[in-house]
Enzyme design. Structure first.
Site, PDB file in Angstrom:
ATOM      1  N   GLY A   1       0.906  -0.783   0.028  1.00  0.00           N
ATOM      2  CA  GLY A   1       0.310   0.328   0.066  1.00  0.00           C
ATOM      3  C   GLY A   1       0.289   1.145   0.167  1.00  0.00           C
ATOM      4  O   GLY A   1       0.368   2.154   0.037  1.00  0.00           O
TER       5      GLY A   1
ATOM      6  N   GLU B   1       4.583  -6.359   1.585  1.00  0.00           N
ATOM      7  CA  GLU B   1       4.233  -6.817   0.255  1.00  0.00           C
ATOM      8  C   GLU B   1       3.607  -5.409  -0.889  1.00  0.00           C
ATOM      9  O   GLU B   1       3.215  -5.656  -1.331  1.00  0.00           O
ATOM     10  CB  GLU B   1       3.213  -7.246   0.764  1.00  0.00           C
ATOM     11  CG  GLU B   1       3.140  -8.540   0.803  1.00  0.00           C
ATOM     12  CD  GLU B   1       1.296  -8.891   0.816  1.00  0.00           C
ATOM     13  OE1 GLU B   1       1.438 -10.738   1.419  1.00  0.00           O
ATOM     14  OE2 GLU B   1       0.579  -8.662   1.434  1.00  0.00           O
ATOM     15  N   PRO B   2       5.149  -4.389  -1.083  1.00  0.00           N
ATOM     16  CA  PRO B   2       4.699  -3.248  -1.673  1.00  0.00           C
ATOM     17  C   PRO B   2       4.393  -3.980  -3.025  1.00  0.00           C
ATOM     18  O   PRO B   2       4.851  -4.888  -4.070  1.00  0.00           O
ATOM     19  CB  PRO B   2       5.973  -3.202  -1.638  1.00  0.00           C
ATOM     20  CG  PRO B   2       7.212  -3.592  -1.548  1.00  0.00           C
ATOM     21  CD  PRO B   2       5.866  -4.822  -0.523  1.00  0.00           C
TER      22      PRO B   2
ATOM     23  N   ARG C   1       2.832  -1.366  -6.136  1.00  0.00           N
ATOM     24  CA  ARG C   1       2.956   0.290  -6.581  1.00  0.00           C
ATOM     25  C   ARG C   1       4.180   0.642  -6.486  1.00  0.00           C
ATOM     26  O   ARG C   1       5.012   1.126  -7.516  1.00  0.00           O
ATOM     27  CB  ARG C   1       1.683   1.061  -5.869  1.00  0.00           C
ATOM     28  CG  ARG C   1       1.513   2.098  -6.808  1.00  0.00           C
ATOM     29  CD  ARG C   1       0.723   3.140  -5.985  1.00  0.00           C
ATOM     30  NE  ARG C   1      -0.486   2.730  -5.354  1.00  0.00           N
ATOM     31  CZ  ARG C   1      -2.025   2.320  -5.726  1.00  0.00           C
ATOM     32  NH1 ARG C   1      -1.492   3.242  -7.364  1.00  0.00           N
ATOM     33  NH2 ARG C   1      -3.153   1.894  -6.054  1.00  0.00           N
TER      34      ARG C   1
ATOM     35  N   TYR D   1     -10.731   5.101 -10.933  1.00  0.00           N
ATOM     36  CA  TYR D   1     -10.341   6.274 -10.079  1.00  0.00           C
ATOM     37  C   TYR D   1      -9.834   7.866  -9.834  1.00  0.00           C
ATOM     38  O   TYR D   1     -10.308   8.830  -8.334  1.00  0.00           O
ATOM     39  CB  TYR D   1      -9.139   5.441  -9.043  1.00  0.00           C
ATOM     40  CG  TYR D   1      -9.363   4.075  -8.772  1.00  0.00           C
ATOM     41  CD1 TYR D   1     -10.126   3.287  -8.598  1.00  0.00           C
ATOM     42  CD2 TYR D   1      -8.068   3.831  -9.340  1.00  0.00           C
ATOM     43  CE1 TYR D   1      -9.894   1.720  -8.153  1.00  0.00           C
ATOM     44  CE2 TYR D   1      -7.683   2.260  -9.826  1.00  0.00           C
ATOM     45  CZ  TYR D   1      -8.306   1.519  -9.312  1.00  0.00           C
ATOM     46  OH  TYR D   1      -8.365  -0.030  -8.886  1.00  0.00           O
TER      47      TYR D   1
ATOM     48  N   CYS E   1     -15.041   4.583 -26.931  1.00  0.00           N
ATOM     49  CA  CYS E   1     -16.315   5.306 -27.433  1.00  0.00           C
ATOM     50  C   CYS E   1     -16.997   5.419 -26.317  1.00  0.00           C
ATOM     51  O   CYS E   1     -18.291   5.243 -25.735  1.00  0.00           O
ATOM     52  CB  CYS E   1     -17.417   3.699 -27.998  1.00  0.00           C
ATOM     53  SG  CYS E   1     -16.732   3.808 -29.916  1.00  0.00           S
ATOM     54  N   GLU E   2     -16.824   6.450 -25.015  1.00  0.00           N
ATOM     55  CA  GLU E   2     -17.370   6.743 -23.976  1.00  0.00           C
ATOM     56  C   GLU E   2     -17.059   8.427 -23.378  1.00  0.00           C
ATOM     57  O   GLU E   2     -15.174   8.634 -23.492  1.00  0.00           O
ATOM     58  CB  GLU E   2     -17.868   5.891 -23.296  1.00  0.00           C
ATOM     59  CG  GLU E   2     -16.771   5.312 -22.613  1.00  0.00           C
ATOM     60  CD  GLU E   2     -16.871   4.373 -21.727  1.00  0.00           C
ATOM     61  OE1 GLU E   2     -17.868   3.141 -21.990  1.00  0.00           O
ATOM     62  OE2 GLU E   2     -17.396   4.549 -20.375  1.00  0.00           O
TER      63      GLU E   2
ATOM     64  N   TYR F   1      -0.781  -1.147 -12.468  1.00  0.00           N
ATOM     65  CA  TYR F   1      -2.021  -1.489 -12.386  1.00  0.00           C
ATOM     66  C   TYR F   1      -2.858  -0.476 -13.523  1.00  0.00           C
ATOM     67  O   TYR F   1      -3.980   0.215 -13.650  1.00  0.00           O
ATOM     68  CB  TYR F   1      -2.969  -0.331 -11.354  1.00  0.00           C
ATOM     69  CG  TYR F   1      -2.858  -1.143  -9.971  1.00  0.00           C
ATOM     70  CD1 TYR F   1      -2.929  -3.230  -9.625  1.00  0.00           C
ATOM     71  CD2 TYR F   1      -1.996  -0.835  -9.184  1.00  0.00           C
ATOM     72  CE1 TYR F   1      -2.831  -3.204  -7.981  1.00  0.00           C
ATOM     73  CE2 TYR F   1      -1.776  -0.941  -6.992  1.00  0.00           C
ATOM     74  CZ  TYR F   1      -1.472  -2.779  -7.510  1.00  0.00           C
ATOM     75  OH  TYR F   1      -1.797  -2.853  -6.518  1.00  0.00           O
TER      76      TYR F   1
HETATM   77  N1  LLP Z   1      -1.048  -6.444  -0.544  1.00  0.00           N
HETATM   78  C1  LLP Z   1      -2.359  -7.086  -0.314  1.00  0.00           C
HETATM   79  C2  LLP Z   1      -2.822  -8.441  -0.117  1.00  0.00           C
HETATM   80  C3  LLP Z   1      -2.915  -6.328  -1.923  1.00  0.00           C
HETATM   81  O1  LLP Z   1      -4.146  -6.753  -2.012  1.00  0.00           O
HETATM   82  C4  LLP Z   1      -2.582  -5.697  -2.063  1.00  0.00           C
HETATM   83  C5  LLP Z   1      -3.119  -4.410  -2.934  1.00  0.00           C
HETATM   84  C6  LLP Z   1      -0.647  -5.230  -1.926  1.00  0.00           C
HETATM   85  C7  LLP Z   1      -0.080  -5.591  -1.176  1.00  0.00           C
HETATM   86  C8  LLP Z   1      -0.016  -4.196  -3.232  1.00  0.00           C
HETATM   87  O2  LLP Z   1      -0.472  -3.095  -2.504  1.00  0.00           O
HETATM   88  P1  LLP Z   1      -0.159  -1.435  -3.538  1.00  0.00           P
HETATM   89  O3  LLP Z   1       1.234  -1.743  -2.715  1.00  0.00           O
HETATM   90  O4  LLP Z   1       0.284  -2.443  -5.007  1.00  0.00           O
HETATM   91  O5  LLP Z   1      -0.785  -0.484  -3.555  1.00  0.00           O
HETATM   92  N2  LLP Z   1      -5.711  -0.966  -9.021  1.00  0.00           N
HETATM   93  C9  LLP Z   1      -5.695  -0.105  -7.646  1.00  0.00           C
HETATM   94  C10 LLP Z   1      -4.585  -0.604  -6.678  1.00  0.00           C
HETATM   95  C11 LLP Z   1      -5.225  -1.708  -5.971  1.00  0.00           C
HETATM   96  C12 LLP Z   1      -4.769  -2.987  -5.470  1.00  0.00           C
HETATM   97  C13 LLP Z   1      -4.891  -4.207  -4.375  1.00  0.00           C
HETATM   98  N3  LLP Z   1      -4.274  -4.840  -3.633  1.00  0.00           N
HETATM   99  C14 LLP Z   1      -4.515   0.592  -8.330  1.00  0.00           C
HETATM  100  O6  LLP Z   1      -4.678   1.489  -8.808  1.00  0.00           O
HETATM  101  O7  LLP Z   1      -4.968   1.670  -7.326  1.00  0.00           O
END
Ligand code: LLP
Length: 454
Positions: free
Chosen positions: A262, A303-304, A306, A347, A374-375, A404
């Protein structure tokens, strides 16, 4: 052409905007001229557009920054952010574990040669087939999300005698200020076992007693694009307190704590905490919790997703139609859109843009950058500064699109999905080839219409 007042500056991304692009990006007078030592124009000519470009130096630099900051903890790349074989190859070569959330992500990790012990399997609705695959492969950790899933694991254990190493996903009741769609740590969530209602403690008792399930620890994930450390610190406090309660009240001693991902990044003007600061804050919080509650030293994982791949990615588009409304906005259409980057439409996400290719000096105008779908919701950027004379055939680059975008891409309007290249050291390697119209048609079956059209 422009109906908006023009800025008396060059088309130019400011130095601050340039900083949102990866470290291998080169600018001349505000134009993105090269990525990883390869000219932007050459990338477009050789691989066509839209094109996802991943800067190898930025990617590897970010992985190393995470490993150094979280030294002694496990860093697992959340592959959902960008799950392609070449990226997982780099991640595993740089010592990361890999978080997968489906059979497809798991298969990609296998193709990339990720050792099974370094795989963590997630998902709020893992199928029997996915859990069977986890047993076949011998994944290191299954993060159990529900009692239904525990029952599925037990059925597999009974049938084939496999022993699963598991963590339980807990919803710690930590709310965050990120977009509602990517918020997961609060009580009203489809993910995990709720702590505040006692559901999590019950699940721990059941998992600890389940045959063939070795319960090693807990997991939580608060949400995505989180800019500050305070929410992680709160979660660490809550989770260590819960670990202590499990030991004291329920006699279950657990040694592992996975704090999820996150960690936020800069898309335009956000100022996320630095990785070292997150790491420092989290370490202090976990250590304090362990000391306060007399816990043994824990194996801790983050768990990074993004924050590993997002800033390494740039998307190159070719400009097509430019429509200036009399007394209104100017719409600049590019050759992709919501099918290759759904984030703005879904988003309201914002990105940083720069013209790409050989520079032309001149003033700027402010435009809406839209896709070819088309939107009307198909936009990539609102009120974006671009060169006043931006025209068909020019390239437009969008920063921080590594996470993503490809992962959430589609064939909407039957657009073939873009290619992805890895650049660095003056070379470009294909990570994903461009889809063809034949690929798009490949699964369609020709039917016999007569019975229905008679
Ligand atoms: N661990 C778990 C259990 C997760 O569900 C996620 C993301 C992560 C780690 C990694 O999170 P990150 O470090 O990437 O923020 N599609 C959305 C983001 C959805 C995230 C889902 N889970 C977007 O484009 O912002």
């Amino acid at each position: 052409m422009a109906v908006h007042p023009t800025d008396a500056v060059h088309a130019a991304a400011t130095p601050q905007r340039q900083a949102v692009f990866p470290r291998g990006a080169r600018f001349d007078d505000g134009w993105l001229t090269a990525l990883g030592g390869v000219a932007a124009a050459d990338l477009a000519a050789r691989f066509d557009t839209p094109l996802y470009v991943l800067d190898a130096d930025e990617l590897v630099g970010r992985i190393r920054a995470f490993r150094a900051a979280f030294d002694g903890w496990e860093v697992a790349y959340a592959s959902k952010a960008l799950c392609v074989t070449g990226v997982l190859q780099l991640a595993v070569a740089e010592g990361l574990s890999i978080d997968v959330a489906s059979a497809g992500e798991l298969a990609t990790a296998q193709r990339a040669g990720v050792p099974a012990a370094r795989l963590i399997l997630h998902g709020n609705n893992k199928s029997m087939a996915e859990l069977e695959l986890a047993a076949d492969v011998g994944v290191g950790r299954v993060v159990v999300d529900s009692i239904d899933e525990l029952d599925r694991l037990t059925r597999i254990v009974e049938r084939r005698g496999h022993v699963f190493d598991v963590l339980l996903r807990v919803t710690p009741g930590v709310d965050t200020s990120t977009h509602a769609f990517i918020r997961t740590g609060h009580d009203d969530s489809k993910f995990g076992f709720t702590l505040s209602t006692g559901q999590a403690a019950d699940a721990v008792a059941r998992a600890a007693a389940a045959h063939g399930v070795r319960l090693l620890g807990l997991h939580c994930h608060l949400g995505s694009q989180l800019l500050t450390s305070d929410v992680y610190v709160r979660a660490a406090g809550i989770m260590t307190a819960f670990l202590a309660e499990l030991g004291d009240v329920h006699g279950v001693q657990l040694q592992e704590l996975n704090l999820g991902g996150g960690f936020g990044i800069t898309y335009t003007d956000e100022t996320p905490a630095a990785v070292v600061d997150h790491a420092q804050a989290l370490r202090v919080a976990v250590d304090a919790g362990c000391r306060r509650y007399g816990l043994p030293s824990l194996r801790v994982t983050v768990e990074p997703g993004r924050s590993i791949v997002g800033p390494a990615g740039v998307t190159l588009y070719e400009v097509g139609t430019v429509k200036a409304l009399e007394g209104g906005r100017t719409y600049v259409s590019v050759d992709g859109g919501m099918s290759d980057n759904l984030r703005p439409a879904l988003y309201g996400a914002r990105h940083t843009f720069a013209p790409a290719g050989p520079p032309r000096a001149g003033p700027t105008q402010r435009v809406e950058v839209v896709g070819k779908h088309c939107e009307s919701g198909d936009f990539l950027g609102r009120d974006v500064a671009v060169p006043d004379d931006l025209r068909a055939g020019d390239l437009l680059a969008v920063a921080a699109t590594g996470a993503y975008t490809h992962a959430m891409s589609s064939n909407y309007n039957r657009l073939p999905r873009p290619a992805m290249v890895l650049v660095g050291d003056g070379r470009a390697q294909l990570l994903v080839r461009r889809e063809t119209i034949d690929d798009v048609l490949a699964r369609d079956q020709v039917v016999t219409p007569e019975p229905y059209t008679r």
